[in-house]
Design a protein around this motif. Structure first.
Motif, PDB file in Angstrom:
ATOM      1  N   ASN A 213      31.810  31.275  32.917  1.00  0.00           N
ATOM      2  CA  ASN A 213      30.384  30.985  33.048  1.00  0.00           C
ATOM      3  C   ASN A 213      29.812  31.428  34.383  1.00  0.00           C
ATOM      4  OD1 ASN A 213      29.829  29.787  30.516  1.00  0.00           O
ATOM      5  ND2 ASN A 213      30.856  27.915  31.153  1.00  0.00           N
ATOM      6  N   THR A 214      30.628  31.468  35.412  1.00  0.00           N
ATOM      7  CA  THR A 214      30.129  31.848  36.737  1.00  0.00           C
ATOM      8  C   THR A 214      30.380  33.315  37.080  1.00  0.00           C
ATOM      9  OG1 THR A 214      32.208  31.044  37.724  1.00  0.00           O
ATOM     10  CG2 THR A 214      30.334  29.523  37.665  1.00  0.00           C
ATOM     11  N   HIS A 215      31.021  34.072  36.173  1.00  0.00           N
ATOM     12  CA  HIS A 215      31.316  35.486  36.443  1.00  0.00           C
ATOM     13  C   HIS A 215      30.966  36.365  35.243  1.00  0.00           C
ATOM     14  CE1 HIS A 215      33.768  33.377  39.449  1.00  0.00           C
ATOM     15  NE2 HIS A 215      33.743  34.471  40.159  1.00  0.00           N
ATOM     16  N   LEU A 216      29.913  36.004  34.509  1.00  0.00           N
ATOM     17  CA  LEU A 216      29.563  36.755  33.303  1.00  0.00           C
ATOM     18  C   LEU A 216      29.206  38.205  33.587  1.00  0.00           C
ATOM     19  CD1 LEU A 216      27.457  34.482  30.912  1.00  0.00           C
ATOM     20  CD2 LEU A 216      29.679  35.524  30.499  1.00  0.00           C
ATOM     21  N   SER A 217      28.665  38.480  34.750  1.00  0.00           N
ATOM     22  CA  SER A 217      28.245  39.853  35.049  1.00  0.00           C
ATOM     23  C   SER A 217      29.412  40.763  35.408  1.00  0.00           C
ATOM     24  CB  SER A 217      27.230  39.850  36.198  1.00  0.00           C
ATOM     25  OG  SER A 217      27.826  39.346  37.388  1.00  0.00           O
ATOM     26  N   GLU A 218      30.610  40.199  35.543  1.00  0.00           N
ATOM     27  CA  GLU A 218      31.787  40.962  35.945  1.00  0.00           C
ATOM     28  C   GLU A 218      32.678  41.265  34.744  1.00  0.00           C
ATOM     29  OE1 GLU A 218      33.743  38.677  38.935  1.00  0.00           O
ATOM     30  OE2 GLU A 218      31.881  38.260  40.032  1.00  0.00           O
ATOM     31  N   PRO A 219      33.566  42.262  34.869  1.00  0.00           N
ATOM     32  CA  PRO A 219      34.540  42.497  33.796  1.00  0.00           C
ATOM     33  C   PRO A 219      35.434  41.274  33.619  1.00  0.00           C
ATOM     34  CG  PRO A 219      34.444  44.377  35.294  1.00  0.00           C
ATOM     35  CD  PRO A 219      33.662  43.273  35.938  1.00  0.00           C
ATOM     36  N   LEU A 220      35.605  40.820  32.397  1.00  0.00           N
ATOM     37  CA  LEU A 220      36.415  39.625  32.111  1.00  0.00           C
ATOM     38  C   LEU A 220      37.451  39.971  31.053  1.00  0.00           C
ATOM     39  CD1 LEU A 220      33.604  36.882  31.987  1.00  0.00           C
ATOM     40  CD2 LEU A 220      35.300  37.214  33.793  1.00  0.00           C
ATOM     41  N   THR A 221      38.632  40.301  31.508  1.00  0.00           N
ATOM     42  CA  THR A 221      39.722  40.601  30.594  1.00  0.00           C
ATOM     43  C   THR A 221      40.635  39.387  30.458  1.00  0.00           C
ATOM     44  OG1 THR A 221      41.164  41.422  32.357  1.00  0.00           O
ATOM     45  CG2 THR A 221      39.657  43.006  31.328  1.00  0.00           C
ATOM     46  N   VAL A 222      41.486  39.409  29.442  1.00  0.00           N
ATOM     47  CA  VAL A 222      42.457  38.333  29.274  1.00  0.00           C
ATOM     48  C   VAL A 222      43.356  38.248  30.498  1.00  0.00           C
ATOM     49  CG1 VAL A 222      44.413  37.515  27.905  1.00  0.00           C
ATOM     50  CG2 VAL A 222      42.411  38.471  26.766  1.00  0.00           C
ATOM     51  N   GLU A 223      43.724  39.402  31.027  1.00  0.00           N
ATOM     52  CA  GLU A 223      44.596  39.423  32.202  1.00  0.00           C
ATOM     53  C   GLU A 223      43.909  38.782  33.407  1.00  0.00           C
ATOM     54  OE1 GLU A 223      43.955  41.982  30.246  1.00  0.00           O
ATOM     55  OE2 GLU A 223      45.903  42.187  29.252  1.00  0.00           O
ATOM     56  N   THR A 224      42.605  39.037  33.565  1.00  0.00           N
ATOM     57  CA  THR A 224      41.862  38.451  34.676  1.00  0.00           C
ATOM     58  C   THR A 224      41.813  36.933  34.557  1.00  0.00           C
ATOM     59  OG1 THR A 224      40.470  40.417  34.907  1.00  0.00           O
ATOM     60  CG2 THR A 224      39.631  38.364  35.840  1.00  0.00           C
ATOM     61  N   LEU A 225      41.492  36.437  33.356  1.00  0.00           N
ATOM     62  CA  LEU A 225      41.383  34.992  33.147  1.00  0.00           C
ATOM     63  C   LEU A 225      42.727  34.314  33.295  1.00  0.00           C
ATOM     64  CD1 LEU A 225      38.953  34.996  30.091  1.00  0.00           C
ATOM     65  CD2 LEU A 225      38.389  34.541  32.484  1.00  0.00           C
ATOM     66  N   ALA A 226      43.781  34.935  32.740  1.00  0.00           N
ATOM     67  CA  ALA A 226      45.117  34.351  32.850  1.00  0.00           C
ATOM     68  C   ALA A 226      45.559  34.278  34.309  1.00  0.00           C
ATOM     69  CB  ALA A 226      46.110  35.163  32.024  1.00  0.00           C
ATOM     70  N   GLY A 227      45.211  35.295  35.080  1.00  0.00           N
ATOM     71  CA  GLY A 227      45.566  35.299  36.494  1.00  0.00           C
ATOM     72  C   GLY A 227      44.873  34.199  37.267  1.00  0.00           C
ATOM     73  N   GLN A 228      43.670  33.820  36.847  1.00  0.00           N
ATOM     74  CA  GLN A 228      42.939  32.754  37.536  1.00  0.00           C
ATOM     75  C   GLN A 228      43.630  31.402  37.407  1.00  0.00           C
ATOM     76  OE1 GLN A 228      40.165  32.931  39.514  1.00  0.00           O
ATOM     77  NE2 GLN A 228      40.440  35.142  39.350  1.00  0.00           N
ATOM     78  N   VAL A 229      44.400  31.215  36.324  1.00  0.00           N
ATOM     79  CA  VAL A 229      45.061  29.925  36.093  1.00  0.00           C
ATOM     80  C   VAL A 229      46.582  30.056  36.152  1.00  0.00           C
ATOM     81  CG1 VAL A 229      43.145  28.974  34.783  1.00  0.00           C
ATOM     82  CG2 VAL A 229      44.895  30.282  33.584  1.00  0.00           C
ATOM     83  N   ASN A 230      47.059  31.181  36.687  1.00  0.00           N
ATOM     84  CA  ASN A 230      48.493  31.390  36.925  1.00  0.00           C
ATOM     85  C   ASN A 230      49.340  31.282  35.658  1.00  0.00           C
ATOM     86  OD1 ASN A 230      48.153  31.674  39.805  1.00  0.00           O
ATOM     87  ND2 ASN A 230      47.903  29.448  39.905  1.00  0.00           N
ATOM     88  N   LEU A 231      48.874  31.931  34.592  1.00  0.00           N
ATOM     89  CA  LEU A 231      49.621  31.971  33.340  1.00  0.00           C
ATOM     90  C   LEU A 231      49.791  33.420  32.904  1.00  0.00           C
ATOM     91  CD1 LEU A 231      47.862  29.133  31.296  1.00  0.00           C
ATOM     92  CD2 LEU A 231      50.159  29.040  32.269  1.00  0.00           C
ATOM     93  N   SER A 232      50.798  33.657  32.074  1.00  0.00           N
ATOM     94  CA  SER A 232      50.922  34.972  31.468  1.00  0.00           C
ATOM     95  C   SER A 232      49.799  35.151  30.451  1.00  0.00           C
ATOM     96  CB  SER A 232      52.273  35.113  30.771  1.00  0.00           C
ATOM     97  OG  SER A 232      52.345  34.260  29.644  1.00  0.00           O
ATOM     98  N   SER A 233      49.474  36.388  30.117  1.00  0.00           N
ATOM     99  CA  SER A 233      48.381  36.644  29.180  1.00  0.00           C
ATOM    100  C   SER A 233      48.655  36.022  27.818  1.00  0.00           C
ATOM    101  CB  SER A 233      48.170  38.162  29.032  1.00  0.00           C
ATOM    102  OG  SER A 233      47.775  38.730  30.257  1.00  0.00           O
ATOM    103  N   SER A 234      49.901  36.101  27.359  1.00  0.00           N
ATOM    104  CA  SER A 234      50.229  35.558  26.031  1.00  0.00           C
ATOM    105  C   SER A 234      50.137  34.037  26.019  1.00  0.00           C
ATOM    106  CB  SER A 234      51.624  36.010  25.610  1.00  0.00           C
ATOM    107  OG  SER A 234      52.597  35.576  26.556  1.00  0.00           O
ATOM    108  N   ALA A 235      50.657  33.379  27.074  1.00  0.00           N
ATOM    109  CA  ALA A 235      50.593  31.913  27.128  1.00  0.00           C
ATOM    110  C   ALA A 235      49.151  31.435  27.243  1.00  0.00           C
ATOM    111  CB  ALA A 235      51.415  31.393  28.303  1.00  0.00           C
ATOM    112  N   PHE A 236      48.358  32.121  28.058  1.00  0.00           N
ATOM    113  CA  PHE A 236      46.962  31.736  28.214  1.00  0.00           C
ATOM    114  C   PHE A 236      46.193  31.905  26.908  1.00  0.00           C
ATOM    115  CE2 PHE A 236      42.588  33.205  28.961  1.00  0.00           C
ATOM    116  CZ  PHE A 236      42.061  32.039  29.479  1.00  0.00           C
TER     117      PHE A 236
END
Length: 353
Positions: A213-236
């Motif tokens: 919600n706070t970064h909608l104007s930026e590229p948002l990939t699964v890898e980016t989001l998973a990295g924000q919460v310290n999880l692998s892409s598959s687990a996230f």
């Protein structure tokens, strides 16, 4: 789920004395330790609603209580403890309490990260929680078990360590961990792991939603989001879908388009600026996805919303003669709707010519 009583229970007289000495009035007593609440009642109560935000353990030292959550009933008697999952809204009732023998219990929040760390040495770590996730037992909101001598001793050591400042700083955290360790060693260890895992999943997904919600104007990939919460892409991705019912990619797209609709309604930005503001690198791609979701082009949507708002003052002015009573106000509202509809029809006819 209620376990069968343990043959080697621990007398709760000492625990009741400790809680009585630390409770300063009826009801909830807080402030002794973060996440710790001591309860004291001198008479039974009617059912009342309560809630907890974190995975918690409730230990009853004296009296009886009952908790009802999502249709599950959990009676908890003297010398028993109740595990409850996080973010739970439930009903609680004190069943047995008198002035001479008050109900005494305490609730302690449990950090799921502590459960996970200790479980690595007890049952092989997170894997047990993941395996239990799909079991039918995972549908329970809590579990009741007997307070045995080992767990009862850890509870007493924890409470007694809160008396002196030096013990609070050094010993209390260790005894709190010991308390969790003994719960993990019981036959309900898989349930505690499951609850802790669910809370951690919820926390990580909540953090990801806030980031989206706070970064909608930026590229948002699964890898980016998973990295924000310290999880692998598959687990996230798995946790995200379990809690939201959508894949991260689908959720991001829906959030972008809903935000774009809000911006178009405000009419402060053009279509091109809106597409950039919600993270689309291509205006044509944005237009295609907006039309697929809302059935109209972004510019047409903005024009229609603007026309609708422009007509509202005109419609109101057409019926502004004098004050209106309740019955007349209702008929006026109906005429205003007809007025707006007529002007929209006329506008459409003129544009078609």
């Amino acid at each position: 789920m209620l376990d069968h009583p343990c043959e080697h229970g621990v007398p709760s007289n000492d625990l009741a004395e400790e809680l009585s000495a630390r409770s300063f009035g009826d009801g909830a007593n807080v402030g002794l330790w973060p996440g710790l609440t001591i309860y004291r009642y001198v008479e039974p109560t009617v059912p009342k609603w309560d809630e907890i935000q974190s995975l918690s353990v409730c230990i009853v030292a004296q009296g009886r209580k009952a908790v009802t959550a999502d249709g599950h009933h959990y009676p908890c008697d003297e010398g028993q403890y109740l595990l409850l999952r996080s973010d739970l809204h439930f009903q609680v009732q004190i069943l047995d309490a008198t002035p001479d023998k008050p109900f005494l219990a305490f609730v302690l929040e449990i950090d799921p990260a502590v459960v996970r760390r200790l479980s690595e040495a007890v049952v092989g770590g997170r894997g047990t929680s993941d395996q239990s996730r799909s079991s039918t037992e995972g549908q329970d909101q809590g579990v009741v078990s007997e307070l045995d001598a080992d767990l009862g001793g850890a509870v007493l050591r924890f409470l007694r360590s809160l008396a002196a400042d030096s013990d609070r700083r050094v010993l209390a955290p260790l005894y709190q961990h010991e308390l969790v360790y003994h719960i993990l060693q019981r036959d309900r260890s898989s349930k505690l792991l499951l609850m802790a895992g669910q809370q951690e999943d919820g926390n990580s997904v909540a953090a990801a939603l806030n980031y989206i919600n706070t970064h909608l104007s930026e590229p948002l990939t699964v890898e980016t989001l998973a990295g924000q919460v310290n999880l692998s892409s598959s687990a996230f991705s798995r946790r995200f879908r379990e809690l939201t019912g959508r894949s991260p990619r689908q959720f991001v797209k829906e959030t972008r388009l809903e935000r774009a609709r809000e911006l178009l309604f405000e009419r402060r930005l053009g279509v091109g600026d809106v597409s950039v503001a919600v993270g689309y690198a291509s205006q044509s791609h944005f237009t295609t996805e907006f039309r697929a979701r809302f059935g109209t082009l972004p510019r047409d949507y903005a024009d229609a919303e603007g026309l609708s708002r422009d007509l509202r003052p005109t419609c109101s002015a057409a019926d502004s003669s004098g004050e209106l009573g309740p019955s007349r106000a209702k008929s006026s509202e109906q005429r205003a709707v007809s007025c707006c509809g007529a002007q929209l029809s006329a506008s459409g006819a003129n544009s078609s010519r």
